[in-house]
Write an enzyme that holds these catalytic residues in place. Structure first.
Site, PDB file in Angstrom:
ATOM      1  N   LYS A  22       0.846  -1.215   0.057  1.00 14.20           N
ATOM      2  CA  LYS A  22       0.258   0.068   0.246  1.00 14.20           C
ATOM      3  C   LYS A  22       0.884   1.174   0.108  1.00 14.20           C
ATOM      4  O   LYS A  22       1.766   1.262   0.873  1.00 14.20           O
ATOM      5  CB  LYS A  22      -0.914  -0.008   1.231  1.00 14.20           C
ATOM      6  CG  LYS A  22      -2.027   0.974   1.205  1.00 14.20           C
ATOM      7  CD  LYS A  22      -2.869   1.030   2.510  1.00 14.20           C
ATOM      8  CE  LYS A  22      -3.891   2.116   2.504  1.00 14.20           C
ATOM      9  NZ  LYS A  22      -4.867   2.003   3.644  1.00 14.20           N
ATOM     10  N   SER A  42     -10.025   2.317   2.776  1.00 17.84           N
ATOM     11  CA  SER A  42      -9.032   3.019   1.780  1.00 17.84           C
ATOM     12  C   SER A  42      -7.839   2.151   1.225  1.00 17.84           C
ATOM     13  O   SER A  42      -7.431   2.663   0.284  1.00 17.84           O
ATOM     14  CB  SER A  42      -8.152   4.064   2.730  1.00 17.84           C
ATOM     15  OG  SER A  42      -7.177   3.214   3.617  1.00 17.84           O
ATOM     16  N   SER A  45     -10.545   0.047   6.967  1.00 15.63           N
ATOM     17  CA  SER A  45      -9.870   0.297   5.562  1.00 15.63           C
ATOM     18  C   SER A  45      -9.250  -1.035   5.154  1.00 15.63           C
ATOM     19  O   SER A  45      -8.712  -1.041   3.935  1.00 15.63           O
ATOM     20  CB  SER A  45      -8.861   1.421   5.540  1.00 15.63           C
ATOM     21  OG  SER A  45      -9.398   2.470   5.382  1.00 15.63           O
TER      22      SER A  45
END
Lengths: 504, 493
Positions: free
Chosen positions: B78, B156, B180
């Site tokens: 990420k 997210s 998330s």
């Protein structure tokens, strides 16, 4: 000190306004840089004067994702300071973020301790002369990060930032409004600095910014302060203004003096004081408004989520307490009782911890008062003349002690001792050996002195006659004998023998 | 072997051990797949050269024997994780051009285990969002599709979810501040676990809300989650909130035996207007656990309804402070200034240009709730609510509950752009089942458990006792086995 020596409270400073008398009420916040090799939350060095931006860890520069980790040594130093100020140590404390934008504050917040400081209430006795001391209450001490430095004068269009100081540990020492005049304010800072230096928790160097003071000043009519002290209700006091970032004792006094007179003038004119932050301009000797209460930052304090609350053990605090040195007040009291010194001399000798240690080494097993005189008058005087500190003294405690022993034994006179001191100061050497080698030893052999006296009397018959009428002339004979013996005759013995021989 | 990129971590590990497969082959398969998957918007910075070098090193390590389980496994990371020498932007314009000189602890732990980094994955800007629509890189897209619409992979960690679901990598790192990891996992039919707060180091992970942020794995199976979590987590002295606890062998804890476990069903999670199929999935999940020998217990977590408001005070408050460092002074984007502009203009222009709308909204909300006069009414009250929510959980765990079963999300994936004009609070409702877990610092896992009527994946969430990720994974493993979720998105990209 209170335990040992009784102190009287000094009178507050009174300023006569155009209409009334006014008193000053002063509280201070001292920012003292913690003596530590590394910063409060990073391993970066704290060395003063390094190349700009060379002592900066990722976390100091607030790089993304970087986290603070508390430096245990800085916590220990804060605890030590608290213990030195006889303050309450909070086993639970916590860090908060104080949020504001400034280029020298990379994180956009300063990590500080608003809600739970590490040190609670303590006190400092501020010496205002022998027998006079002001007790100033300490409200709290908290740990916080220092900011960096903005540099505006290197380029006409740009400003630069040096982050070397960013994140260096500070102790903010907050006093109650117990200081009652400009001199007391300076004395408070001096005393605090003395204690911190004894403790080794701050080098106290105001020029390099290791110690800075914010000064809160208000004025009130006589009698109001006493009402405040009785009730702790600030309503009895005037509105205060805060003068920021003072780094010299002289400026602190001048700024307070100016600020007090400014406030008095406004009040006597029927005006009101508005609470605000002011800056002192040393060139113009005035304070200027920096920002009003309305313009004050909203710092949006909240608990720093990157740090767990700081919980310390009482046993750890106790261990630190065991390593605490003798503090100035105790040392001073002990010098008075142990060496029979005057409080003034004891104060001079304990002003610096090295000075005090030097004195003790000299006085150990010798005449304390004599040692004090020699250390203060001869040694300190001589060092001051050459702008040397005690650690640069060419005369060791053993050497000075040797001189004092020679005086005490009656081997040398005070006058010879001064010559001897000068020889050792410039050339070094063992005092007893120098006295022996250079024949500086005092003559105490009464036979030899009598012979010398007889010679002088024989050589000055006219003076003998005069002296019989005017006994004060005995000094002439003593002088002549001393001259004849090269100053080595024991003056007391000479005096006695001259008087006897002249039948006075 | 065909379709190497579709392998799970466990299968790839076993094959590499046996010598049937090399990390180089596996990595090449993923790199090829990534190249053809631009339409998903999952990978935003590719590091093929680095990946090939790491794969080569991993193969040597495997050959030498005694390599860790994760050795040679190609991963996506990420964008919130700082990776040394590789752009790390947190999906934001304000970190344009920022290349860290350090590696986050979690990604370093993975590298130490011999993993291969394929590149950085898309995400909502600063992890603020539930649809991956706030990213400076543009949307990440869900590989699941039922009509012409492009669907959100959730957020997210949308890029991570999309990449794993589309088999662009074997697994990915995610982070979870309010859901998330778990919500995008549920939207894309994969597994995602947010471990106990303090299990994974936050050092080097761009901060959103420090007291809530946790990293975790996003994987194709519960077993993979167990394997990867073990490699990611562990005590880190550089993070004061990292727990100094031993890391168990999570995979070894997948015993398949959950007999006698007490599973709580919290009545407060039965929301008004909750779709029937979510409700149905939830009871099916409970039935599966009962069938496996667990005891299903109705429980109450009375302060649940205050969780979302409390979260949307605390998270923005911390974010407003955490994001203050993005000021254009030291790194990242700095606005062009006009003549006469001073430092204030530099801040204002830089931050106005550098932050997107959602980030600006949260910075403003956070600034507001911390400001003088409002602190007690908002931030302090939210902290009190947080303490009560934590106590709710403590109480049920004290009653002997081992884990709590809830839906992962209130709906299946929705269309990208559908929420564009909606009230932002509507978007926040996506987190309704997940934020409590962050507020209480507990481990939570999302496991794919079925499809909705349109054929989109739905997830169930299990919430565990603090530090009991092993137990939680074991229960989740049972749900996974009994749900038998095997559906895969049809490749359209």
């Amino acid at each position: 000190m209170l335990d040992h020596l009784a102190y009287e409270t000094p009178a507050p400073k009174v300023i006569a306004g155009a209409k009334d008398d006014w008193e000053l009420v002063i509280g201070m916040e001292i920012h003292a840089q913690v003596s530590s090799n590394a910063k409060l939350f990073s391993g970066a060095s704290t060395t003063f004067g390094a190349e700009p931006n060379s002592n900066v860890a990722f976390v100091d520069a607030a790089m993304p994702g970087m986290l603070p980790v508390i430096n245990e040594y800085c916590v220990e130093q804060a605890v030590r300071t608290g213990l030195g100020l006889k303050a309450e140590i909070n086993l639970f404390s916590a860090f908060d973020r104080k949020n504001y934008f400034y280029p020298d504050l990379p994180q956009g917040y300063q990590i500080s301790q608003l809600y739970h400081p590490i040190v609670g209430e303590g006190e400092v006795i501020v010496d205002m002369g022998p027998g006079i001391g002001r007790k100033v209450r300490i409200e709290r001490i908290h740990l916080e990060q220092d900011a960096g430095k903005s540099v505006h004068d290197m380029d006409p269009n740009m400003s630069f930032v040096d982050l070397n100081r960013t994140g260096v540990a500070l102790m903010e020492i907050v006093s109650r409004p117990d200081i009652r005049g400009p001199e007391e304010a300076a004395a408070f800072v001096t005393k605090l600095r003395q204690i911190l230096r004894y403790l080794g928790t701050c080098d106290g160097n105001m020029q390099s910014g290791s110690m800075r003071a914010d000064v809160n000043v208000s004025v009130c009519r006589p009698g109001q302060y006493e009402k405040y002290m009785e009730t702790q209700d600030f309503g009895h006091l005037g509105t205060r203004c805060e003068i920021k970032n003072m780094n010299s004792m002289r400026f602190i006094q001048a700024a307070i003096e100016f600020e007090a007179r400014r406030q008095i003038a406004i009040l006597e004119d029927g005006g009101e004081i508005t609470q605000e932050t002011r800056l002192y301009d040393a060139d113009k000797n005035e304070t200027r408004s920096m920002r009003s209460k309305e313009e004050a930052h909203d710092y949006r304090y909240f608990p720093c989520p990157d740090l767990l609350p700081l919980e310390i053990e009482q046993s750890w605090v106790d261990d630190i307490a065991k390593t605490l040195p003798e503090l100035p007040d105790e040392k001073k009291a002990r010098f008075v009782t142990e060496f029979g010194l005057s409080e003034y001399d004891a104060g001079v000798l304990t002003a610096g911890v090295r000075n005090a240690a030097f004195f003790e080494a000299v006085a150990e097993g010798r005449d304390g008062k004599l040692a004090a005189n020699w250390v203060i008058n001869e040694l300190f005087g001589r060092l001051k003349k050459e702008d040397h500190s005690i650690s640069e003294s060419p005369v060791s405690p053993a050497q000075l002690g040797g001189i004092i022993e020679l005086i005490s034994k009656g081997d040398i006179s005070g006058k010879i001792a001064k010559d001897l001191f000068e020889i050792i100061y410039t050339e070094g050497g063992d005092p007893a050996k120098i006295v022996e080698d250079r024949g500086m030893k005092q003559v105490t052999d009464t036979g030899a002195i009598e012979a010398a006296v007889d010679e002088v009397i024989a050589a000055n018959p006219a003076q003998v006659e005069k002296a019989k009428e005017n006994p004060k002339l005995v000094g002439f004979f003593v002088g002549q004998v001393m001259k004849a013996t090269g100053g080595k005759a024991n003056p007391k013995a000479v005096n006695e023998i001259v008087s006897a021989k002249l039948g006075l | 072997m065909a379709d190497l990129n579709k392998l799970t971590i466990a299968d790839a590990r076993d094959a590499m051990r046996k010598g049937d497969l090399t990390s180089a082959e596996l990595t090449e398969a993923c790199l090829t797949e990534i190249e053809g998957a631009g339409a998903l918007g999952a990978f935003v910075h590719n590091t093929p050269d680095l990946a090939r070098a790491q794969a080569k090193a991993a193969d040597e390590r495997i050959k030498a024997g005694d390599a860790p389980d994760m050795c040679g496994i190609p991963l996506g990371i990420k964008d919130l994780f700082c990776t040394k020498g590789v752009a790390s932007q947190a999906g934001s314009r304000i970190l344009e051009g920022f290349v860290p000189e350090y590696e986050s602890t979690v990604s370093q732990n993975l590298l130490d285990n011999g993993t291969v980094m394929l590149g950085k994955l898309n995400m909502d800007e600063f992890a603020m969002g539930s649809s991956n629509e706030t990213s400076v890189y543009g949307n990440a897209v869900n590989p699941w599709k039922i009509d012409d619409r492009k669907l959100t992979p959730g957020g997210s960690s949308g890029g991570s979810a999309s990449a794993v679901a589309a088999n662009l990598c074997l697994a990915a790192t995610g982070t979870d501040t309010g859901g998330s990891i778990r919500q995008p996992a549920a939207f894309t039919g994969i597994t995602g676990i947010k471990p106990t707060y303090g299990r994974c180091s936050r050092w080097g992970v761009v901060a959103f809300a420090s007291s809530l942020d946790q990293a975790g794995p996003m994987t194709k199976s519960v077993r993979d989650a167990a394997i990867m979590l073990e490699a990611m987590c562990g005590h880190d002295p550089k993070d004061s909130t990292s727990a100094d606890l031993p890391v168990p062998n999570f995979e070894a804890m997948l015993t398949g035996d959950i007999k006698g476990k007490k599973i709580g069903i919290p009545k407060e999670y039965r929301m008004d207007g909750m779709p029937d199929e979510i409700e149905a999935l939830w009871s099916t999940g409970a039935d599966m656990l009962r069938d496996a020998g667990a005891e299903i217990v109705d429980i109450s977590l009375p302060h649940t309804k205050y969780a979302l408001p409390a979260y949307y005070v605390i998270a923005p408050a911390e974010a407003s402070s955490n994001l203050a460092r993005y000021d254009g002074v030291r790194y990242g984007h700095r606005a062009k200034l006009a003549a006469g502009d001073g430092i204030t203009e530099m801040y204002e222009k830089t931050r106005a240009e550098g932050f997107g709308d959602e980030v600006q909204r949260r910075v403003m909300v956070g600034t507001y709730v911390l400001s003088a006069g409002f602190y007690d009414a908002y931030y302090n009250r939210a902290r009190k609510v947080r303490a009560l929510i934590k106590k709710d959980f403590d109480d049920v765990f004290a009653q002997g509950i081992d884990a709590i079963l809830t839906p992962a999300t209130p709906s299946a994936a929705f269309g990208l752009g559908e929420m564009e004009n909606a009230d932002p609070v509507k978007m926040y409702l996506n987190d309704v089942f997940t934020v409590t877990v962050n507020l209480a610092g507990l481990p939570g896992i999302s496991v794919p458990a079925g499809l909705d009527a349109q054929g989109l994946p739905l997830g169930l969430q299990l919430i565990g006792r603090p530090w009991e990720e092993g137990d939680l994974l074991n229960i989740a493993h049972e749900v996974e086995a009994r749900a038998g979720f095997v559906a895969k998105p049809q490749k359209w990209w």
